[in-house]
Design a protein around this motif. Structure first.
Motif, PDB file in Angstrom:
ATOM      1  N   TYR A 234      15.889  43.699 -11.508  1.00 24.87           N
ATOM      2  CA  TYR A 234      15.752  42.275 -11.809  1.00 24.87           C
ATOM      3  C   TYR A 234      17.136  41.635 -11.827  1.00 24.87           C
ATOM      4  O   TYR A 234      18.158  42.314 -11.946  1.00 24.87           O
ATOM      5  CB  TYR A 234      15.059  42.072 -13.160  1.00 24.87           C
ATOM      6  CG  TYR A 234      15.771  42.736 -14.323  1.00 24.87           C
ATOM      7  CD1 TYR A 234      16.837  42.116 -14.975  1.00 24.87           C
ATOM      8  CD2 TYR A 234      15.382  43.995 -14.764  1.00 24.87           C
ATOM      9  CE1 TYR A 234      17.493  42.720 -16.026  1.00 24.87           C
ATOM     10  CE2 TYR A 234      16.027  44.618 -15.823  1.00 24.87           C
ATOM     11  CZ  TYR A 234      17.080  43.976 -16.448  1.00 24.87           C
ATOM     12  OH  TYR A 234      17.727  44.580 -17.484  1.00 24.87           O
ATOM     13  N   ALA A 235      17.157  40.322 -11.687  1.00 21.20           N
ATOM     14  CA  ALA A 235      18.419  39.586 -11.745  1.00 21.20           C
ATOM     15  C   ALA A 235      18.959  39.627 -13.165  1.00 21.20           C
ATOM     16  O   ALA A 235      18.219  39.405 -14.134  1.00 21.20           O
ATOM     17  CB  ALA A 235      18.208  38.143 -11.295  1.00 21.20           C
TER      18      ALA A 235
ATOM     19  N   GLU B 137      19.598  34.526 -10.324  1.00 21.02           N
ATOM     20  CA  GLU B 137      18.369  33.835  -9.923  1.00 21.02           C
ATOM     21  C   GLU B 137      18.395  32.432 -10.519  1.00 21.02           C
ATOM     22  O   GLU B 137      18.580  32.266 -11.729  1.00 21.02           O
ATOM     23  CB  GLU B 137      17.135  34.587 -10.406  1.00 21.02           C
ATOM     24  CG  GLU B 137      15.830  33.904 -10.023  1.00 21.02           C
ATOM     25  CD  GLU B 137      14.607  34.647 -10.531  1.00 21.02           C
ATOM     26  OE1 GLU B 137      13.549  34.017 -10.681  1.00 21.02           O
ATOM     27  OE2 GLU B 137      14.730  35.868 -10.789  1.00 21.02           O
TER      28      GLU B 137
ATOM     29  N   ARG C   6      25.815  43.857 -10.220  1.00 27.27           N
ATOM     30  CA  ARG C   6      24.942  44.321  -9.138  1.00 27.27           C
ATOM     31  C   ARG C   6      25.003  45.839  -8.978  1.00 27.27           C
ATOM     32  O   ARG C   6      24.038  46.490  -8.587  1.00 27.27           O
ATOM     33  CB  ARG C   6      25.373  43.675  -7.815  1.00 27.27           C
ATOM     34  CG  ARG C   6      24.760  42.328  -7.535  1.00 27.27           C
ATOM     35  CD  ARG C   6      25.002  41.949  -6.087  1.00 27.27           C
ATOM     36  NE  ARG C   6      24.419  40.659  -5.768  1.00 27.27           N
ATOM     37  CZ  ARG C   6      25.071  39.505  -5.866  1.00 27.27           C
ATOM     38  NH1 ARG C   6      26.321  39.507  -6.267  1.00 27.27           N
ATOM     39  NH2 ARG C   6      24.474  38.369  -5.559  1.00 27.27           N
TER      40      ARG C   6
ATOM     41  N   LEU D 151      19.974  34.523 -15.245  1.00 35.55           N
ATOM     42  CA  LEU D 151      19.034  33.464 -14.893  1.00 35.55           C
ATOM     43  C   LEU D 151      19.658  32.111 -15.224  1.00 35.55           C
ATOM     44  O   LEU D 151      20.272  31.952 -16.287  1.00 35.55           O
ATOM     45  CB  LEU D 151      17.723  33.621 -15.656  1.00 35.55           C
ATOM     46  CG  LEU D 151      16.988  34.963 -15.528  1.00 35.55           C
ATOM     47  CD1 LEU D 151      15.699  34.932 -16.334  1.00 35.55           C
ATOM     48  CD2 LEU D 151      16.697  35.277 -14.074  1.00 35.55           C
TER      49      LEU D 151
ATOM     50  N   ALA E  65      23.454  39.945 -10.207  1.00 37.34           N
ATOM     51  CA  ALA E  65      22.436  39.321  -9.364  1.00 37.34           C
ATOM     52  C   ALA E  65      21.971  38.052 -10.082  1.00 37.34           C
ATOM     53  O   ALA E  65      21.605  38.087 -11.258  1.00 37.34           O
ATOM     54  CB  ALA E  65      21.273  40.280  -9.146  1.00 37.34           C
TER      55      ALA E  65
ATOM     56  N   ARG F 123      10.862  37.475 -18.188  1.00 39.17           N
ATOM     57  CA  ARG F 123      11.976  38.387 -17.926  1.00 39.17           C
ATOM     58  C   ARG F 123      12.612  38.869 -19.234  1.00 39.17           C
ATOM     59  O   ARG F 123      12.940  40.056 -19.376  1.00 39.17           O
ATOM     60  CB  ARG F 123      13.026  37.678 -17.069  1.00 39.17           C
ATOM     61  CG  ARG F 123      14.189  38.560 -16.624  1.00 39.17           C
ATOM     62  CD  ARG F 123      13.750  39.566 -15.577  1.00 39.17           C
ATOM     63  NE  ARG F 123      13.042  38.921 -14.481  1.00 39.17           N
ATOM     64  CZ  ARG F 123      13.635  38.223 -13.499  1.00 39.17           C
ATOM     65  NH1 ARG F 123      14.942  38.124 -13.459  1.00 39.17           N
ATOM     66  NH2 ARG F 123      12.920  37.675 -12.556  1.00 39.17           N
TER      67      ARG F 123
ATOM     68  N   SER G 240      25.927  26.407  -5.306  1.00 36.31           N
ATOM     69  CA  SER G 240      24.818  27.368  -5.429  1.00 36.31           C
ATOM     70  C   SER G 240      25.113  28.643  -4.639  1.00 36.31           C
ATOM     71  O   SER G 240      24.815  29.751  -5.099  1.00 36.31           O
ATOM     72  CB  SER G 240      23.511  26.734  -4.964  1.00 36.31           C
ATOM     73  OG  SER G 240      23.623  26.264  -3.633  1.00 36.31           O
TER      74      SER G 240
ATOM     75  N   GLN H 233      18.689  28.023 -15.443  1.00 40.60           N
ATOM     76  CA  GLN H 233      17.634  27.013 -15.438  1.00 40.60           C
ATOM     77  C   GLN H 233      18.209  25.641 -15.091  1.00 40.60           C
ATOM     78  O   GLN H 233      19.259  25.260 -15.616  1.00 40.60           O
ATOM     79  CB  GLN H 233      16.945  26.949 -16.798  1.00 40.60           C
ATOM     80  CG  GLN H 233      16.242  28.224 -17.201  1.00 40.60           C
ATOM     81  CD  GLN H 233      15.411  28.054 -18.458  1.00 40.60           C
ATOM     82  OE1 GLN H 233      14.481  28.800 -18.689  1.00 40.60           O
ATOM     83  NE2 GLN H 233      15.729  27.087 -19.283  1.00 40.60           N
TER      84      GLN H 233
ATOM     85  N   VAL I  93      25.476  32.659  -6.105  1.00 44.43           N
ATOM     86  CA  VAL I  93      24.742  33.828  -5.632  1.00 44.43           C
ATOM     87  C   VAL I  93      25.703  34.918  -5.162  1.00 44.43           C
ATOM     88  O   VAL I  93      25.516  36.105  -5.435  1.00 44.43           O
ATOM     89  CB  VAL I  93      23.771  33.427  -4.509  1.00 44.43           C
ATOM     90  CG1 VAL I  93      23.118  34.665  -3.901  1.00 44.43           C
ATOM     91  CG2 VAL I  93      22.720  32.471  -5.045  1.00 44.43           C
TER      92      VAL I  93
ATOM     93  N   ILE J 163      16.394  29.148 -11.454  1.00 41.99           N
ATOM     94  CA  ILE J 163      15.018  28.716 -11.750  1.00 41.99           C
ATOM     95  C   ILE J 163      14.983  27.194 -11.721  1.00 41.99           C
ATOM     96  O   ILE J 163      15.544  26.522 -12.599  1.00 41.99           O
ATOM     97  CB  ILE J 163      14.557  29.241 -13.125  1.00 41.99           C
ATOM     98  CG1 ILE J 163      14.605  30.776 -13.149  1.00 41.99           C
ATOM     99  CG2 ILE J 163      13.163  28.739 -13.456  1.00 41.99           C
ATOM    100  CD1 ILE J 163      14.248  31.378 -14.494  1.00 41.99           C
TER     101      ILE J 163
END
Length: 656
Positions: A533-534, A339, A527, A537, A337, A360, A548, A539, A552, A341
């Motif tokens: 939580y993902a 995410e 997953r 991460l 997963a 996190r 993008s 940045q 995902v 930022i």
């Protein structure tokens, strides 16, 4: 986006060139290239063509072979011959049966070194194709076939000399591409192929750039007879392993990049594991890639090719007749997963890690987990942002990263220079008018210091190319790409600075960024673990980033489509062929400009010359490279004749 397909292959300029070279060499060598000498005179002597080691000459030299040496000679034998008052080493590369030089003027072969050939006639064809494709000398390629020391037969085993059937009609072998999930064992998808090859008493060459010894152990556990070329601890052991591989059938020969040149008696399969790994590209002349060498040798030896990768390159897609992908549902379950930022709205006083990433990471560490802070930079910044509005400073022309212009004298206005197209732009921000500029991206040392402050109760280890620290007991690993090869599954992966990857001064930066993200995903929890939580991460200060949706969903095809569109619109490989030429020595820029002018006269696009110290380099791109490459080779030959050092890197892994 248009993919030009022919016989199931995406055909770019490299594929067309390689196919034409293989077809030309195969047609020239068949069927009149004997492996054994052809008698020349009544006294039983013969003529041998010898390619001399370390001599930058395109042609082989003819020598007379007396009757006493005939029984020991074949294509690939190492010999010692007289040349210009010296005794030099060379390889037998043919038995022409006649010579334009009078028999009385031919000089004799002085000695045969070793009693085994280091290559056969079909390997010689492959060597000629490789030398022409990579604009190197034939002797430079033939050296890769040779073991340390001299090959001497052991026991009563005779070397295999049978020549397998060729694919003269199609010119290229069957190539299967196996796309694996990020955390999946790359070799698992080709185990059945290797075992089938061994069962047919044919040998398989397995090239693993990361962990060949581990691959050899896994094959042994599956009952496959293995010769591990990387397990040797001395040149004697290397020579014996080379002889063992050359004289046995039905064995898997495992090694690193150089194993692709191993001489085997009855080859049936070439396997290149993790074909996007940068270490598969040789950095010294000829700058070959193990993937293309495997394709050429398989074409000449009647073998098949299997490529594996979690993020297949476009070059692999070019060759692949069939792409084997995991089921979409399985791939999605194996992908973490993710995410993203976005930091463009954060205050400028923030640290290297965002508040969300720190929160996190602390949660994972409190639960006894381990994290990786990935930052692929140990040096200076690669990008800048506005110190007031925090927007990334990018080039208006090409979108490349901007850095302060070097060499600005006192009193001059400060300006920014594009790292890609070298355009010069004003330092003021187009959005807010501020002249404040903040360099983006600290290195791993600064990140490690911040991590020590943020996580004082946890053990922290920094991993880069030079570090030798153990990561087994570390809670927080701060590392570059080198960390991927030394760590296993983790509980959280933070990609600290995606922008530095996307804005690197390299035309292939986006593709390299995707490759590194896929490697990072392999260490994040999938997953399928159903964590709250993902697990990964990312940045960034960019409001929009490429692929993008692919990030995902964990869908490499979406990313490939975007990257290929960009490559086609900017006339980059695989739609053109590329060569980087570096000239070193006095007046190097003059010789580099000469090479550039010769290439432009043939319709090629040329960037440079770019001068750095005593070296100058040019980048040559052409969609029809046959004539352009001849001009580059001519210019390089002229520079070498004048005492300059010239390095030609064809299909460079980075287009800096």
């Amino acid at each position: 986006m248009t993919w030009a397909l022919e016989e199931g292959r995406l055909l770019g300029a490299p594929a067309r060139v390689l196919r034409e070279l293989v077809a030309t060499e195969l047609n020239q060598c068949q069927p009149d290239m004997p492996d054994a000498p052809v008698l020349f005179a009544d006294d039983g002597s013969a003529i041998a063509a010898v390619t001399i080691d370390r001599l930058p000459a395109a042609e082989a030299f003819h020598y007379l072979v007396d009757q006493g040496l005939l029984a020991r000679l074949s294509i690939g034998s190492i010999v010692r011959v007289p040349f210009r008052g010296r005794s030099v080493r060379g390889w037998i590369t043919g038995f022409p049966g006649h010579s334009d030089i009078a028999a009385g003027k031919l000089r004799p072969v002085k000695a045969v070194l070793g009693d085994m050939p280091v290559f056969n006639g079909h390997d010689l064809v492959a060597a000629r194709v490789i030398s022409r494709y990579y604009l190197g000398g034939l002797w430079q390629v033939l050296r890769h076939f040779q073991p340390p020391g001299l090959p001497v037969r052991t026991g009563s085993v005779e070397p295999q000399t049978s020549r397998p059937a060729l694919r003269a009609e199609n010119c290229l072998p069957r190539v299967d591409l196996y796309e694996v999930a990020p955390a999946e064992e790359a070799l698992s998808s080709v185990f059945d192929l290797i075992q089938s090859c061994i069962a047919d008493q044919r040998s398989a060459i397995v090239v693993d750039p990361v962990a060949p010894t581990l691959t050899a152990s896994r094959l042994r556990r599956h009952g496959v007879p293995v010769i591990d070329l990387t397990a040797c601890r001395s040149q004697t052991e290397e020579r014996l392993a080379w002889i063992d591989a050359a004289t046995r059938d039905g064995v898997a020969v495992v090694g690193g990049r150089s194993a692709v040149f191993q001489h085997v008696g009855n080859p049936g399969l070439f396997v290149v594991v993790d074909e996007t790994n940068p270490s598969l590209k040789e950095q010294s002349s000829p700058c070959y890639h193990a993937r293309e060498v495997a394709v050429v040798r398989a074409a000449c030896l009647g073998a098949d090719v299997a490529l594996t990768s979690a993020s297949p390159s476009f070059e692999a897609r070019i060759w692949a007749a069939d792409v084997r992908r995991p089921e979409p549902s399985a791939r999605r379950r194996g992908w973490p997963a993710v995410e993203i930022i976005h930091r463009q709205d954060e205050p400028p006083t923030g640290g290297i890690l965002s508040e969300g990433a720190v929160a996190r990471a602390r949660r994972v560490l409190e639960q006894g987990g381990r994290i990786l802070l990935f930052l692929n930079r140990a040096g200076e910044a690669r990008a800048t942002r506005c110190g007031a509005c925090l927007r990334l400073r990018t080039c208006d022309a090409c979108g490349g990263a901007l850095l302060p212009e070097r060499g600005t004298r006192p009193g001059q206005d400060r300006r920014l220079a594009c790292t890609s197209c070298q355009a010069i732009l004003p330092i003021t921000c187009a959005h807010c008018g501020s002249a404040k500029v903040k360099r983006l991206g600290a290195g791993t040392r600064a990140l490690a210091r911040e991590a020590e402050h943020l996580f004082p109760r946890n053990s922290i280890v920094t991993v880069d190319r030079e570090s030798r620290s153990s990561v087994d007991l570390a809670d927080v690993i701060v590392g570059t790409e080198a960390a991927f090869w030394r760590t296993g599954a983790l509980d959280l992966v933070v990609v600290v600075d995606l922008d530095s990857l996307l804005l690197a001064p390299d035309a292939t930066a986006v593709e390299n960024a995707w490759r590194l993200l896929v490697r990072a995903a392999a260490h994040a929890p999938p997953r399928a673990d159903n964590r709250p939580y993902a697990g990964m991460l990312i940045q960034t200060y960019m409001p929009e980033i490429p692929f993008s949706a692919a990030l995902v969903d964990g869908d490499p095809e979406k990313a490939a489509s975007e990257i290929l569109d960009d490559r086609e619109s900017n006339r980059l490989p695989p739609f053109v062929r590329c060569a980087r030429v570096t000239v070193t020595g006095e007046n190097s820029s003059t010789w580099a400009r000469n090479i550039a002018q010769l290439a432009r006269s043939c319709g090629a696009q040329v960037l440079g010359p770019d001068e750095s110290g005593s070296s100058s380099r040019v980048l040559v791109l052409s969609s029809e490279p046959a004539e352009a490459w001849k001009s580059v080779a001519l210019g390089a030959s002229e520079a070498r004749s004048a005492g300059r050092k010239v390095r030609i890197e064809v299909d460079p892994s980075r287009l800096e």
